[in-house]
Scaffold this motif. Structure first.
Motif, PDB file in Angstrom:
ATOM      1  N   TYR A 225      20.841 -55.747  66.907  1.00 28.01           N
ATOM      2  CA  TYR A 225      21.757 -54.559  66.695  1.00 28.01           C
ATOM      3  C   TYR A 225      21.814 -53.132  66.872  1.00 28.01           C
ATOM      4  CZ  TYR A 225      24.716 -51.914  62.943  1.00 28.01           C
ATOM      5  OH  TYR A 225      25.635 -51.155  62.777  1.00 28.01           O
ATOM      6  N   VAL A 226      20.107 -52.508  67.349  1.00 25.14           N
ATOM      7  CA  VAL A 226      20.053 -51.757  68.227  1.00 25.14           C
ATOM      8  C   VAL A 226      20.561 -51.551  69.723  1.00 25.14           C
ATOM      9  CG1 VAL A 226      19.213 -50.311  66.283  1.00 25.14           C
ATOM     10  CG2 VAL A 226      17.785 -51.379  68.060  1.00 25.14           C
ATOM     11  N   GLY A 227      19.818 -52.411  70.063  1.00 23.21           N
ATOM     12  CA  GLY A 227      19.559 -52.940  71.618  1.00 23.21           C
ATOM     13  C   GLY A 227      21.454 -52.829  71.863  1.00 23.21           C
ATOM     14  N   SER A 228      22.553 -53.914  71.243  1.00 25.54           N
ATOM     15  CA  SER A 228      23.787 -53.893  71.423  1.00 25.54           C
ATOM     16  C   SER A 228      24.336 -52.574  71.738  1.00 25.54           C
ATOM     17  CB  SER A 228      24.558 -55.296  70.181  1.00 25.54           C
ATOM     18  OG  SER A 228      24.717 -53.950  69.910  1.00 25.54           O
ATOM     19  N   ILE A 229      23.956 -52.022  70.502  1.00 26.53           N
ATOM     20  CA  ILE A 229      24.444 -50.406  70.640  1.00 26.53           C
ATOM     21  C   ILE A 229      24.442 -49.398  71.473  1.00 26.53           C
ATOM     22  CG2 ILE A 229      25.373 -48.459  69.593  1.00 26.53           C
ATOM     23  CD1 ILE A 229      25.111 -50.511  66.463  1.00 26.53           C
ATOM     24  N   ILE A 230      23.327 -50.222  71.911  1.00 30.27           N
ATOM     25  CA  ILE A 230      22.348 -49.298  73.228  1.00 30.27           C
ATOM     26  C   ILE A 230      22.931 -49.729  74.419  1.00 30.27           C
ATOM     27  CG2 ILE A 230      20.749 -48.560  74.668  1.00 30.27           C
ATOM     28  CD1 ILE A 230      19.294 -48.432  71.820  1.00 30.27           C
ATOM     29  N   SER A 231      23.156 -50.356  74.895  1.00 29.04           N
ATOM     30  CA  SER A 231      23.985 -51.336  76.040  1.00 29.04           C
ATOM     31  C   SER A 231      25.152 -51.049  76.270  1.00 29.04           C
ATOM     32  CB  SER A 231      23.909 -52.798  76.279  1.00 29.04           C
ATOM     33  OG  SER A 231      24.140 -53.466  74.190  1.00 29.04           O
ATOM     34  N   LEU A 461      24.268 -62.588  74.695  1.00 29.91           N
ATOM     35  CA  LEU A 461      25.009 -60.814  74.778  1.00 29.91           C
ATOM     36  C   LEU A 461      24.603 -59.938  75.325  1.00 29.91           C
ATOM     37  CD1 LEU A 461      28.445 -61.191  72.952  1.00 29.91           C
ATOM     38  CD2 LEU A 461      28.190 -62.344  75.134  1.00 29.91           C
ATOM     39  N   THR A 462      23.557 -59.294  74.313  1.00 31.24           N
ATOM     40  CA  THR A 462      23.010 -58.061  74.381  1.00 31.24           C
ATOM     41  C   THR A 462      21.862 -58.332  75.948  1.00 31.24           C
ATOM     42  OG1 THR A 462      23.000 -58.529  71.842  1.00 31.24           O
ATOM     43  CG2 THR A 462      20.949 -56.431  73.131  1.00 31.24           C
ATOM     44  N   ALA A 463      21.132 -58.789  76.315  1.00 30.88           N
ATOM     45  CA  ALA A 463      20.383 -59.150  76.992  1.00 30.88           C
ATOM     46  C   ALA A 463      21.178 -59.510  78.156  1.00 30.88           C
ATOM     47  CB  ALA A 463      19.702 -60.892  76.970  1.00 30.88           C
ATOM     48  N   ILE A 646      13.922 -62.133  75.626  1.00 28.93           N
ATOM     49  CA  ILE A 646      14.837 -62.542  76.393  1.00 28.93           C
ATOM     50  C   ILE A 646      15.183 -60.634  76.482  1.00 28.93           C
ATOM     51  CG2 ILE A 646      15.389 -64.377  77.113  1.00 28.93           C
ATOM     52  CD1 ILE A 646      17.801 -64.300  75.929  1.00 28.93           C
ATOM     53  N   LYS A 647      15.223 -60.393  75.496  1.00 28.93           N
ATOM     54  CA  LYS A 647      16.096 -58.820  75.382  1.00 28.93           C
ATOM     55  C   LYS A 647      14.606 -57.985  76.230  1.00 28.93           C
ATOM     56  CE  LYS A 647      17.108 -60.132  71.430  1.00 28.93           C
ATOM     57  NZ  LYS A 647      18.286 -59.925  69.724  1.00 28.93           N
ATOM     58  N   LEU A 648      13.346 -58.364  75.317  1.00 31.53           N
ATOM     59  CA  LEU A 648      12.283 -57.224  75.451  1.00 31.53           C
ATOM     60  C   LEU A 648      12.467 -56.740  76.560  1.00 31.53           C
ATOM     61  CD1 LEU A 648      10.265 -55.049  74.652  1.00 31.53           C
ATOM     62  CD2 LEU A 648       8.728 -57.527  74.302  1.00 31.53           C
ATOM     63  N   MET A 649      12.056 -57.975  77.832  1.00 35.36           N
ATOM     64  CA  MET A 649      11.984 -58.202  79.088  1.00 35.36           C
ATOM     65  C   MET A 649      13.121 -57.289  79.820  1.00 35.36           C
ATOM     66  SD  MET A 649      10.449 -61.357  80.207  1.00 35.36           S
ATOM     67  CE  MET A 649      11.685 -62.458  80.192  1.00 35.36           C
ATOM     68  N   THR A 650      14.527 -57.136  79.179  1.00 34.71           N
ATOM     69  CA  THR A 650      15.125 -56.670  80.097  1.00 34.71           C
ATOM     70  C   THR A 650      16.103 -55.179  79.768  1.00 34.71           C
ATOM     71  OG1 THR A 650      17.191 -57.307  77.386  1.00 34.71           O
ATOM     72  CG2 THR A 650      17.175 -58.683  80.047  1.00 34.71           C
ATOM     73  N   ILE A 651      15.688 -54.640  78.157  1.00 32.10           N
ATOM     74  CA  ILE A 651      14.926 -53.363  78.109  1.00 32.10           C
ATOM     75  C   ILE A 651      13.639 -52.304  78.491  1.00 32.10           C
ATOM     76  CG2 ILE A 651      13.794 -53.280  76.109  1.00 32.10           C
ATOM     77  CD1 ILE A 651      16.448 -51.288  74.881  1.00 32.10           C
ATOM     78  N   VAL A 652      13.017 -53.487  78.972  1.00 33.85           N
ATOM     79  CA  VAL A 652      11.920 -52.519  79.113  1.00 33.85           C
ATOM     80  C   VAL A 652      12.265 -52.881  80.927  1.00 33.85           C
ATOM     81  CG1 VAL A 652       9.225 -53.869  80.705  1.00 33.85           C
ATOM     82  CG2 VAL A 652       9.701 -53.605  78.114  1.00 33.85           C
ATOM     83  N   SER A 653      12.728 -53.570  81.774  1.00 35.65           N
ATOM     84  CA  SER A 653      13.126 -53.197  82.531  1.00 35.65           C
ATOM     85  C   SER A 653      14.086 -51.655  82.586  1.00 35.65           C
ATOM     86  CB  SER A 653      14.100 -54.631  83.722  1.00 35.65           C
ATOM     87  OG  SER A 653      13.161 -56.108  82.935  1.00 35.65           O
ATOM     88  N   LEU A 654      14.598 -52.167  81.571  1.00 34.59           N
ATOM     89  CA  LEU A 654      16.164 -50.654  81.877  1.00 34.59           C
ATOM     90  C   LEU A 654      14.992 -49.493  81.710  1.00 34.59           C
ATOM     91  CD1 LEU A 654      18.733 -49.333  81.910  1.00 34.59           C
ATOM     92  CD2 LEU A 654      18.900 -50.307  79.121  1.00 34.59           C
ATOM     93  N   VAL A 655      14.096 -49.577  80.889  1.00 27.92           N
ATOM     94  CA  VAL A 655      13.271 -48.342  80.558  1.00 27.92           C
ATOM     95  C   VAL A 655      12.205 -47.671  81.961  1.00 27.92           C
ATOM     96  CG1 VAL A 655      11.561 -47.225  79.071  1.00 27.92           C
ATOM     97  CG2 VAL A 655      13.328 -48.335  78.229  1.00 27.92           C
TER      98      VAL A 655
END
Length: 672
Positions: A225-231, A461-463, A646-655
């Motif tokens: 939920y928060v990942g989709s809003i942040i993206s 979609l979020t990833a 898959i979401k954790l790896m994408t947001i780790v990469s982003l941060v």
């Protein structure tokens, strides 16, 4: 009014609604002394597990926040801590009420199915409203404090994703170790019924329903939920010169919270005889309200219906994926009935049939996700401006998750109903009570499968949206698959879901082995258990599940963070992009396969238990139990973990994009 303030106010409304529901639940009668005693065992075990898990997570939060503060910046580290703590709080609040709702649902089942549904759903709704309430309050307040800085907010998403991974994996290992151990020894070897108080693992099994399917599931959808809003906020900041791209998803999320609250009220007040119908009505009403709200907010913000179209696409795709999941996993349809029929010829054909259902079930969700991606990309103008198109995909993810409050409520209701059935069995309540709880539990299995399908679609979609944000951060316009480093990244990424699945499945196997040995020991060494004259050592089994879950969750959690960073630093940003792409492609497929195959095995066993193909204690039933046992770690441990991976790896990469951009490609530089 400022969009950040609106978001925070909607979150406060959700938490107020959750508080009102919690008070209404605790005001309900909790049954006789035996029921209270059993419920007390479950509550003590669940809260003990959470306390020990949170001690582990506190160390992780401190270490990672120091690293982010030292190598990235302090505001992102602060957001990471807040995201982590709020994810923990969502799980704690939800499970605290869930373990009080189970016994009250069993008591309400003495009177009517509608009364029991109201209590069980209200318990689930506390989890749902806590998830969205804490999610949007956190984002709203941090957006105010850091003046809508999209990059800082990615730390909040990283905190949510990190905790979700540990909660989902740890909770999944706990619940399946207990479940598998209880079934293998109790049902297959000793021949006693499910939820029989003579089974030493039965309390641990009931505790596991809460730590895995309430707290773990809630943390999973909290981070989605928060990942989709942040993206959407991140890509909106890049796509527009003004704040419109940021304001739209924030206001829309506030509308989604209100729609979820109204949908929950509809379910609680429904007079429908069929609990599935009551849940569906609430879901559809919240979805319709969300579409109307998206149209109004979209036109007000952009002056057209492009943003609304992307949102609606995501919401519709999510609902359709849920329906398709139901078709493949509900005993009302032919797939589950075919798995049950195959059980007549033994365990092998049961396993073959269930795997086939899981594999086949990947087709339509993937097609729907693909259609949603293409539609949302081009409707936002991706053919002329790719950044706008990527923003459209992020909006589709927001749309799919816009009614998360209700989705989690419906999903969390299932474990509460399951626990209520266990309490009814162990407290020797009238058979009519167990009939009511079994009906609620059967619907709960389907809603849980639908929730998993919803989580998988939203994860994809979020990833993808976070992947696009990562590409923006490291200034990648095109990923060249002919470049050897990128291809290596794709292969490593495609491998990771299989490695991850293996690690979590092995963890369940090891923990279940310990549980089986302990249950056998107690049956052998404690005289009077089988005659009901001696009380099993429930606490020992609870401790086995707790210790195993906390021990086994560490390696998968660390790998999900270390591997993408390692690939990015050693091989460069493009290779990391390839890794993310490969992981998303195989991760979504493996998640759908595992979730739907596991649910099909589970519901085919229950279909047999309802009287089909010889009913309970028949050869088909024994084969169905084996299928269900194999499916347990599929659907409740390994499968759900893929979404978070898959979401954790994408947001780790982003941060950590600034670090990867600065130091990425160390290994390649050695050859220059």
């Amino acid at each position: 009014m400022n969009s950040s303030i609106v978001l925070a106010i909607s979150g406060a409304a959700a938490l107020l609604f959750a508080f009102i529901l919690a008070k209404s639940i605790t005001a309900q009668p909790s049954g006789n002394e035996r029921m209270k005693e059993i419920a007390g065992y479950i509550e003590q075990g669940a809260m003990a597990f959470l306390r020990r898990e949170y001690r582990y997570l506190t160390v992780f939060i401190v270490v990672v926040s120091v690293i982010i503060g030292r190598f990235i910046n302090v505001p992102t580290a602060i957001c990471f801590v807040v995201g982590s703590v709020f994810s923990i709080l969502a799980g704690y609040f939800g499970m605290k009420v869930a373990v009080k709702s189970n016994v009250r649902t069993a008591e309400a089942a003495k009177h009517s199915q509608q009364s029991a549904l109201k209590v069980a759903f209200s318990g689930g709704a506390v989890m749902g409203m806590s998830v969205v309430g804490l999610g949007v309050i956190g984002l709203g307040l941090l957006a105010i404090i850091f003046n809508l800085n999209a990059y800082y907010l990615t730390g909040f998403g990283l905190g949510a994703s990190s905790i979700a991974l540990f909660a989902r994996v740890g909770g999944g290992i706990y619940t399946k170790a207990a479940d598998v151990g209880a079934d293998l020894v109790g049902k297959l070897e000793a021949g006693i019924p499910e939820d029989d108080p003579r089974n030493p693992a039965v309390i641990a099994d009931n505790v596991g329903d809460n730590v895995g399917d309430v707290a773990g599931m809630g943390a999973d959808l909290f981070e989605s939920y928060v990942g989709s809003i942040i993206s959407a906020i991140t890509l909106g900041a890049a796509a527009f010169n003004n704040n419109k791209g940021i304001v739209f998803p924030m206001i829309l999320s506030a509308v989604g919270v209100v729609a979820s609250i109204i949908g929950a009220i509809v379910v609680r007040t429904s007079k429908a005889e069929n609990p599935q119908k009551a849940l569906n009505i609430g879901t559809y009403i919240s979805g319709i309200l969300m579409i109307i709200g998206a149209a109004v907010v979209g036109y007000t913000t952009f002056g057209d219906f492009k943003g609304f179209s992307a949102i609606a696409a995501g919401l519709i795709v999510g609902l359709l994926i849920g329906k398709i999941t139901e078709i493949y996993t509900s005993a009302d349809y032919k797939s589950v009935k075919e798995v049950a029929r195959q059980a007549e010829t033994g365990s092998a054909t049961t396993i073959i049939s269930g795997l086939a259902v899981g594999m086949k079930s990947t087709m339509w969700p993937i097609i729907l996700i693909a259609v949603g991606i293409l539609f949302s990309y081009f409707v936002m103008g991706g053919n002329t401006d790719p950044t706008l198109g990527l923003y459209g995909i992020a909006l589709a993810a927001v749309g799919m998750l816009s009614t998360t409050g209700l989705v989690v409520s419906v999903d969390a209701y299932g474990p509460i109903a399951d626990n209520a059935g266990g309490i009814a069995e162990m407290a020797s309540l009238p058979h009519s009570v167990r009939e009511v709880t079994d009906k609620l539990d059967s619907v709960g299995n389907t809603t849980a499968a639908i929730g998993k399908g919803f989580a998988i679609g939203s994860a994809a979609l979020t990833a993808l949206a976070l992947f696009a944000a990562y590409a923006q951060a490291v200034d990648i316009k095109i990923i060249d698959l002919l470049a050897p480093t990128t291809l290596v990244g794709v292969l490593i990424g495609a491998m990771l879901p299989f490695l991850y699945g293996a690690l979590t499945m092995e963890s369940v196997g090891r923990a279940a082995h310990e549980m089986v040995e302990e249950v056998r020991r107690q049956f052998k060494e404690i005289p009077g258990i089988m005659e009901g004259k001696a009380t099993p050592e429930y606490a020992t089994c609870i401790d086995i599940s707790t210790t195993a879950a906390l021990r086994e969750m560490v390696l998968p959690g660390v790998l999900a963070i270390v591997i993408p960073l390692g690939v990015g630093i050693l091989l460069g940003p493009e290779a990391l992009g390839g890794l993310i792409g490969g992981a998303i492609a195989t991760g979504v497929l493996v998640a759908i396969l595992m979730a739907n195959a596991g649910a099909a095995w589970d519901n085919s066993k229950k279909y047999i238990e309802s009287g089909a193909h010889g009913g309970r204690n028949s050869e088909a039933h024994k084969a169905g139990i084996v299928g269900d046992t194999v499916g347990d770690p599929f659907k409740d441990t390994a499968g759900p973990a893929m979404n978070i991976l898959i979401k954790l790896m994408t947001i780790v990469s982003l941060v950590f994009a600034p670090i990867i951009l600065k130091f990425g490609g160390i290994l390649l530089n050695l050859f220059k």
